[in-house]
Scaffold this motif. Structure first.
Motif, PDB file in Angstrom:
ATOM      1  N   GLY A 149       0.815  -1.218   0.000  1.00 46.41           N
ATOM      2  CA  GLY A 149       0.000   0.000   0.000  1.00 46.41           C
ATOM      3  C   GLY A 149       0.840   1.255   0.000  1.00 46.41           C
ATOM      4  N   ALA A 150       2.150   1.132   0.268  1.00 42.52           N
ATOM      5  CA  ALA A 150       2.990   2.326   0.258  1.00 42.52           C
ATOM      6  C   ALA A 150       4.327   1.984  -0.380  1.00 42.52           C
ATOM      7  CB  ALA A 150       3.182   2.855   1.677  1.00 42.52           C
ATOM      8  N   ASN A 151       4.285   1.211  -1.473  1.00 40.42           N
ATOM      9  CA  ASN A 151       5.495   0.796  -2.156  1.00 40.42           C
ATOM     10  C   ASN A 151       6.047   1.957  -2.977  1.00 40.42           C
ATOM     11  OD1 ASN A 151       7.256  -0.271  -4.243  1.00 40.42           O
ATOM     12  ND2 ASN A 151       6.603  -2.306  -3.517  1.00 40.42           N
ATOM     13  N   VAL A 152       7.249   2.395  -2.643  1.00 42.24           N
ATOM     14  CA  VAL A 152       7.855   3.558  -3.273  1.00 42.24           C
ATOM     15  C   VAL A 152       7.987   3.363  -4.795  1.00 42.24           C
ATOM     16  CG1 VAL A 152       9.970   4.927  -3.418  1.00 42.24           C
ATOM     17  CG2 VAL A 152       9.108   4.178  -1.203  1.00 42.24           C
ATOM     18  N   PHE A 153       8.489   2.171  -5.150  1.00 44.08           N
ATOM     19  CA  PHE A 153       8.754   1.945  -6.577  1.00 44.08           C
ATOM     20  C   PHE A 153       7.457   1.837  -7.377  1.00 44.08           C
ATOM     21  CE2 PHE A 153      12.399   0.281  -4.244  1.00 44.08           C
ATOM     22  CZ  PHE A 153      13.383   1.093  -4.776  1.00 44.08           C
ATOM     23  N   ASP A 154       6.459   1.112  -6.784  1.00 39.76           N
ATOM     24  CA  ASP A 154       5.171   0.997  -7.469  1.00 39.76           C
ATOM     25  C   ASP A 154       4.530   2.367  -7.638  1.00 39.76           C
ATOM     26  OD1 ASP A 154       5.675  -1.638  -7.489  1.00 39.76           O
ATOM     27  OD2 ASP A 154       4.096  -2.222  -6.046  1.00 39.76           O
ATOM     28  N   ALA A 155       4.606   3.199  -6.563  1.00 40.31           N
ATOM     29  CA  ALA A 155       3.983   4.524  -6.615  1.00 40.31           C
ATOM     30  C   ALA A 155       4.654   5.378  -7.693  1.00 40.31           C
ATOM     31  CB  ALA A 155       4.083   5.216  -5.263  1.00 40.31           C
ATOM     32  N   LEU A 156       5.987   5.355  -7.730  1.00 33.97           N
ATOM     33  CA  LEU A 156       6.707   6.156  -8.722  1.00 33.97           C
ATOM     34  C   LEU A 156       6.398   5.663 -10.137  1.00 33.97           C
ATOM     35  CD1 LEU A 156      10.192   6.611  -6.992  1.00 33.97           C
ATOM     36  CD2 LEU A 156       8.457   8.368  -7.404  1.00 33.97           C
ATOM     37  N   GLN A 157       6.354   4.309 -10.272  1.00 30.77           N
ATOM     38  CA  GLN A 157       6.075   3.752 -11.603  1.00 30.77           C
ATOM     39  C   GLN A 157       4.671   4.142 -12.067  1.00 30.77           C
ATOM     40  OE1 GLN A 157       8.235   2.352 -13.694  1.00 30.77           O
ATOM     41  NE2 GLN A 157       6.546   2.430 -15.168  1.00 30.77           N
ATOM     42  N   SER A 158       3.681   4.112 -11.118  1.00 32.29           N
ATOM     43  CA  SER A 158       2.315   4.484 -11.521  1.00 32.29           C
ATOM     44  C   SER A 158       2.252   5.957 -11.892  1.00 32.29           C
ATOM     45  CB  SER A 158       1.306   4.143 -10.419  1.00 32.29           C
ATOM     46  OG  SER A 158       1.573   4.903  -9.262  1.00 32.29           O
ATOM     47  N   LEU A 159       3.094   6.771 -11.224  1.00 32.15           N
ATOM     48  CA  LEU A 159       3.131   8.195 -11.565  1.00 32.15           C
ATOM     49  C   LEU A 159       3.699   8.380 -12.976  1.00 32.15           C
ATOM     50  CD1 LEU A 159       2.595  11.082 -10.702  1.00 32.15           C
ATOM     51  CD2 LEU A 159       4.818  11.118  -9.536  1.00 32.15           C
ATOM     52  N   VAL A 160       4.764   7.639 -13.254  1.00 32.44           N
ATOM     53  CA  VAL A 160       5.369   7.723 -14.591  1.00 32.44           C
ATOM     54  C   VAL A 160       4.335   7.319 -15.652  1.00 32.44           C
ATOM     55  CG1 VAL A 160       7.108   6.717 -16.127  1.00 32.44           C
ATOM     56  CG2 VAL A 160       7.716   7.332 -13.786  1.00 32.44           C
ATOM     57  N   THR A 161       3.655   6.184 -15.392  1.00 34.89           N
ATOM     58  CA  THR A 161       2.668   5.686 -16.362  1.00 34.89           C
ATOM     59  C   THR A 161       1.543   6.702 -16.564  1.00 34.89           C
ATOM     60  OG1 THR A 161       3.168   3.508 -15.449  1.00 34.89           O
ATOM     61  CG2 THR A 161       1.283   3.654 -16.950  1.00 34.89           C
ATOM     62  N   ALA A 162       1.024   7.264 -15.453  1.00 30.43           N
ATOM     63  CA  ALA A 162      -0.081   8.227 -15.526  1.00 30.43           C
ATOM     64  C   ALA A 162       0.350   9.478 -16.276  1.00 30.43           C
ATOM     65  CB  ALA A 162      -0.565   8.583 -14.124  1.00 30.43           C
ATOM     66  N   LEU A 163       1.610   9.935 -16.005  1.00 30.63           N
ATOM     67  CA  LEU A 163       2.105  11.143 -16.677  1.00 30.63           C
ATOM     68  C   LEU A 163       2.228  10.896 -18.186  1.00 30.63           C
ATOM     69  CD1 LEU A 163       4.826  12.276 -14.118  1.00 30.63           C
ATOM     70  CD2 LEU A 163       2.875  13.666 -14.848  1.00 30.63           C
ATOM     71  N   GLN A 164       2.741   9.720 -18.503  1.00 35.47           N
ATOM     72  CA  GLN A 164       2.912   9.411 -19.927  1.00 35.47           C
ATOM     73  C   GLN A 164       1.556   9.302 -20.628  1.00 35.47           C
ATOM     74  OE1 GLN A 164       5.314   5.968 -19.472  1.00 35.47           O
ATOM     75  NE2 GLN A 164       7.255   7.080 -19.779  1.00 35.47           N
ATOM     76  N   ALA A 165       0.520   8.832 -19.863  1.00 30.48           N
ATOM     77  CA  ALA A 165      -0.818   8.703 -20.434  1.00 30.48           C
ATOM     78  C   ALA A 165      -1.549  10.039 -20.451  1.00 30.48           C
ATOM     79  CB  ALA A 165      -1.616   7.673 -19.657  1.00 30.48           C
ATOM     80  N   GLY A 166      -1.054  11.000 -19.691  1.00 25.34           N
ATOM     81  CA  GLY A 166      -1.672  12.322 -19.628  1.00 25.34           C
ATOM     82  C   GLY A 166      -3.016  12.298 -18.929  1.00 25.34           C
ATOM     83  N   ASN A 167      -3.243  11.313 -18.084  1.00 20.64           N
ATOM     84  CA  ASN A 167      -4.513  11.166 -17.372  1.00 20.64           C
ATOM     85  C   ASN A 167      -4.433  11.904 -16.036  1.00 20.64           C
ATOM     86  OD1 ASN A 167      -6.650  10.268 -15.775  1.00 20.64           O
ATOM     87  ND2 ASN A 167      -6.632   8.213 -16.709  1.00 20.64           N
ATOM     88  N   SER A 168      -5.084  13.065 -15.926  1.00 17.39           N
ATOM     89  CA  SER A 168      -4.978  13.928 -14.740  1.00 17.39           C
ATOM     90  C   SER A 168      -5.417  13.223 -13.470  1.00 17.39           C
ATOM     91  CB  SER A 168      -5.815  15.195 -14.907  1.00 17.39           C
ATOM     92  OG  SER A 168      -5.350  15.942 -15.979  1.00 17.39           O
ATOM     93  N   SER A 169      -6.540  12.520 -13.563  1.00 16.48           N
ATOM     94  CA  SER A 169      -7.023  11.896 -12.328  1.00 16.48           C
ATOM     95  C   SER A 169      -6.096  10.758 -11.900  1.00 16.48           C
ATOM     96  CB  SER A 169      -8.456  11.391 -12.506  1.00 16.48           C
ATOM     97  OG  SER A 169      -8.467  10.277 -13.378  1.00 16.48           O
ATOM     98  N   ALA A 170      -5.565  10.023 -12.926  1.00 12.13           N
ATOM     99  CA  ALA A 170      -4.609   8.950 -12.587  1.00 12.13           C
ATOM    100  C   ALA A 170      -3.337   9.540 -11.997  1.00 12.13           C
ATOM    101  CB  ALA A 170      -4.266   8.124 -13.826  1.00 12.13           C
ATOM    102  N   ILE A 171      -2.916  10.738 -12.542  1.00 18.59           N
ATOM    103  CA  ILE A 171      -1.732  11.412 -11.995  1.00 18.59           C
ATOM    104  C   ILE A 171      -1.978  11.767 -10.529  1.00 18.59           C
ATOM    105  CG2 ILE A 171      -0.241  13.468 -12.165  1.00 18.59           C
ATOM    106  CD1 ILE A 171      -0.783  13.444 -15.179  1.00 18.59           C
ATOM    107  N   ALA A 172      -3.181  12.290 -10.241  1.00 22.65           N
ATOM    108  CA  ALA A 172      -3.513  12.693  -8.866  1.00 22.65           C
ATOM    109  C   ALA A 172      -3.499  11.479  -7.936  1.00 22.65           C
ATOM    110  CB  ALA A 172      -4.879  13.388  -8.836  1.00 22.65           C
ATOM    111  N   THR A 173      -4.055  10.370  -8.394  1.00 25.35           N
ATOM    112  CA  THR A 173      -4.079   9.149  -7.578  1.00 25.35           C
ATOM    113  C   THR A 173      -2.648   8.671  -7.301  1.00 25.35           C
ATOM    114  OG1 THR A 173      -6.067   8.539  -8.778  1.00 25.35           O
ATOM    115  CG2 THR A 173      -5.063   6.839  -7.393  1.00 25.35           C
ATOM    116  N   ALA A 174      -1.841   8.673  -8.401  1.00 26.71           N
ATOM    117  CA  ALA A 174      -0.457   8.213  -8.254  1.00 26.71           C
ATOM    118  C   ALA A 174       0.314   9.124  -7.310  1.00 26.71           C
ATOM    119  CB  ALA A 174       0.233   8.161  -9.613  1.00 26.71           C
TER     120      ALA A 174
END
Lengths: 462, 297
Positions: free
Chosen positions: B187-212
């Protein structure tokens, strides 16, 4: 009563004075002779002679040796005690250094270092250099046990050597005592004075008391010398020779005419060597064996319950390893490190990762666990320190105490038996005067007799 | 009463005693110790063995504290860098989640977050003296590795074990905190969180970016908790070292009362023994000078 009787009395007096001076000379000559008790002439009035029984001369009744045999006995007993304690102390002194708190390679210090090395390892259980540090510290523990055990054995062997020498010394004294004893009996049977032989016997007994304790019983055959529990050593003119025989422990026992008297000797140098060899050092030796054995077992059992750096089950760290026989004899001199590599230290608990140090906690806990006969390893060593220190300290204070008693007794003995030059000189003066007086009487009687013979001679020759 | 005419034994005895007393006092002065051998004072020597052992243990506890402090400080400063990087990632996430940016900008932010992730990997694999700090007790190899099938995913290969180090009698502290309690908590995995942020940023999905970005924030607070462990353990070690030095002083003081020389008393004893010896010798020399024989002609 007459001049002739006077002459006889004077001659007796001359003889008595001469004999008295002889005794004085003997006293002066032997003032420093060991065992010598001063002598004195006992004079008595001789049987009266002459018509009216008025002439009474002097006779030498006897020459008395002023010996206090009870005092001599007590001095000898104390000498035996003092020698036992000082010998015990000096036999143990070389090994107490091994148990001192300042001894750098002592068992206690090396066990401390061993636990320190384990502590260090616990801060980084995978570290190879710390692991080999533990192995080095373990090797030091083993060698400290070995060197202490060998010091104890060496002290035992020295004591054993001294037992043999002392037995020889005692043996030759016993032979001399027997022959002196025979001379005394002969002299007494002939009605002669045995003073000189008594002096010699006294000196021999005093020398014997430095070697061993004994009891004396006077009988018609002179006297009997036995050990404290009654095994005969000298009976009349016969001495039972003391011999040595190696017993089951590898050390020499002492036999008197076939009877083993080793355990009954409780005094003198011999008693001291025996007590050091058979009691204190023997007990030290077996306690060290127990200590080494149980320490090795305790460490091994923790070690074998864990995993080493490569994940294998831990192997025993020390030889001798756990055995079911449970005998510890010789363990202190045989203990050695069985592992060859630091990686074999079982720092991890079973199945633990290479960096796991949880088994080290169990190993470190040994330091405060009562794994050596109900004591922690440090306490076990400290108990040995106390034991050896206390034995020596008690022997020293006993030696000092008996020494003080001995000084008192010897002073008392000196006041009775010792030759005083002043006293002898003044006696010499008395005897000289009495000799001169007797000589004067003789010359006076001579003159008087001459006068009588000259009566009626018209022209005497003067 | 008749007096013992042979006083030499007495005299020698007295001289021996004086000599012995002088030797003892001189030895006390020269060694600085009243007790040099077990027989001098068996009880004190036996206590000394115990005190020496305690003293050695205190020294070792202090050494343990020292080396542990170094390790923990290294881990702590590593976590400070982790903290800074995660804060940067959070603010990058906040920036990306505003929706004001075009995809090019978002891609470059994604690039920076991806870099942060790589730096994070290297920090999580920090080693000290050849051993990895965050691998639990499986510290001989790097605890965080890229997944073989999915290289974007970082796997934890360490364990969750902690080593204990004794820093006092019956007192021990944990020497490490496994990575599973710092970087890869569920629930607080640093690498998973950073990776999801990278993925969300690359997808340009604002809500996914906020979640990440929220995930990165929770990972950041998990790291903060771990930092508290290191900080408080270092504090505990420092307090304990002060206690240990006091303990060491107590032991030394006690050892002194057990065996140390009383210099003043020893010096006085030397003087007294010397006086006793010289008086005895003088008396012995004067004795026996007069004899009745001198006056007899």
């Amino acid at each position: 009563m007459g001049l002739t009787a006077d002459l006889n009395v004077s001659v007796q007096s001359l003889l008595a004075s001469t004999e008295s001076m002889d005794v004085t000379t003997t006293n002066m000559a032997n003032m420093n002779t060991p065992g010598y008790a001063r002598r004195r002439v006992v004079l008595e009035e001789s049987a009266p002679s002459g018509d009216d029984q008025s002439s009474t001369g002097v006779d030498v009744k006897t020459i008395q040796s002023l010996r206090d045999s009870v005092l001599d006995l007590s001095i000898n007993a104390n000498t035996a005690q003092q020698n036992l304690n000082s010998t015990l102390s000096s036999s143990l002194a070389p090994i107490q250094v091994e148990f001192s708190d300042t001894a750098t390679g002592s068992i206690g210090a090396s066990i401390d270092s061993f636990f320190s090395s384990l502590q260090q390892l616990s801060t980084s259980p995978a570290d190879a250099s710390l692991r080999s540090g533990v192995l080095t510290a373990a090797a030091n523990v083993a060698s400290s046990f070995q060197s202490t055990a060998s010091a104890v054995t060496q002290a035992q062997q020295q004591a054993d050597q001294s037992v043999v020498e002392s037995t020889g010394d005692a043996n030759s004294l016993l032979q001399q005592i027997a022959s002196t004893n025979a001379q005394i009996t002969t002299a007494q049977n002939l009605g002669q004075s045995a003073n000189s032989d008594q002096d010699q016997l006294s000196s021999l007994l005093s020398q014997l008391s430095a070697i061993m304790d004994y009891k004396t019983v006077n009988s018609s055959d002179g006297f009997t010398l036995t050990t404290a529990n009654g095994v005969p050593l000298v009976v009349g003119s016969k001495a039972y020779s003391l011999t040595n025989q190696v017993n089951s422990t590898g050390f020499n026992s002492v036999y008197a005419g076939g009877t083993d008297i080793t355990s009954t000797i409780q005094g003198g140098n011999l008693g001291g060597y025996l007590q050091a060899r058979d009691q204190t050092l023997a007990s030290m030796s077996s306690q060290l064996d127990q200590f080494a054995y149980q320490f090795a077992q305790a460490v091994n059992s923790v070690q074998t319950a864990g995993s080493d750096a490569t994940g294998n089950a831990g192997a025993a760290l020390f030889n001798p390893p756990d055995t079911t026989s449970g005998t510890a004899t010789g363990a202190a001199s045989a203990i050695a490190v069985a592992l060859t590599s630091g990686s074999q230290i079982a720092a991890a608990s079973t199945g633990g990762a290479s960096g796991d140090g949880s088994n080290l906690t169990n190993m470190l806990n040994l330091q405060s666990q009562e794994v050596i006969n109900g004591s922690t390893p440090t306490d076990a060593f400290s108990n040995l320190t106390f034991e050896i220190g206390n034995t020596i300290s008690q022997a020293n204070s006993n030696a000092t105490a008996t020494g003080n008693i001995l000084t008192q007794l010897q002073n008392q003995q000196g006041s009775i038996e010792g030759v005083s030059l002043d006293e002898e000189s003044s006696n010499l003066l008395l005897y000289q005067r009495s000799y001169q007086a007797a000589a004067k009487v003789i010359s006076t009687v001579d003159t008087l007799m001459g006068n009588v013979l000259d009566m009626g001679v018209t022209n005497p020759g003067y | 009463m008749r007096v013992n005419p042979n006083y030499s034994a007495d005299m020698i005895n007295l001289m021996d005693q004086a000599q012995q007393a002088e030797d003892n006092a001189a030895q006390e002065l020269s060694t600085g110790r009243r007790v040099n051998l077990p027989s001098d004072n068996p009880a004190a020597e036996a206590s000394m063995i115990g005190e020496n052992s305690r003293s050695a243990a205190v020294d070792q506890y202090t050494a343990n504290s020292d080396s542990l402090t170094d390790v923990l400080n290294t881990a702590n400063s590593t976590l400070s860098s982790v903290n800074t990087l995660l804060q940067r990632a959070v603010s990058l996430g906040v920036e990306g989640a505003t929706g004001d940016m075009n995809q090019t900008d978002l891609n470059s932010i994604a690039e920076e977050v991806s870099n942060i992730k790589s730096q994070m990997l290297s920090l999580a694999n920090t080693s000290y003296a050849g051993h990895y700090l965050f691998g639990g007790t499986a510290n001989s190899s790097a605890p965080y590795v890229a997944d073989a099938t999915n290289p974007d995913q970082i796997d934890y290969v360490g364990n969750s074990q902690q080593n204990k180090v004794q820093i006092g009698t019956g007192l021990s502290v944990s020497a490490n905190l496994p990575g599973s309690s710092i970087f890869s908590q569920s629930g607080a995995n640093v690498f998973d969180a950073l990776q999801s942020l990278v993925t969300a940023l690359q997808a340009g999905n604002s809500s996914a970016i906020a979640t990440a970005q929220t995930s990165v924030s929770s990972a950041l607070s998990a790291v903060g908790t771990a930092q508290v462990f290191y900080g408080s353990t270092v504090d505990e070690l420092s307090t304990n070292e002060t206690y240990l030095s006091q303990e060491k002083l107590n032991i030394t003081t006690y050892e002194n009362t057990l065996v140390s020389a009383d210099t003043a008393a020893a010096a006085t004893n030397v003087t007294q023994a010397e006086t006793a010896l010289s008086t005895t010798v003088a008396a012995a020399a004067k004795m026996n000078q007069v004899s009745l024989l001198d006056y007899l002609q």
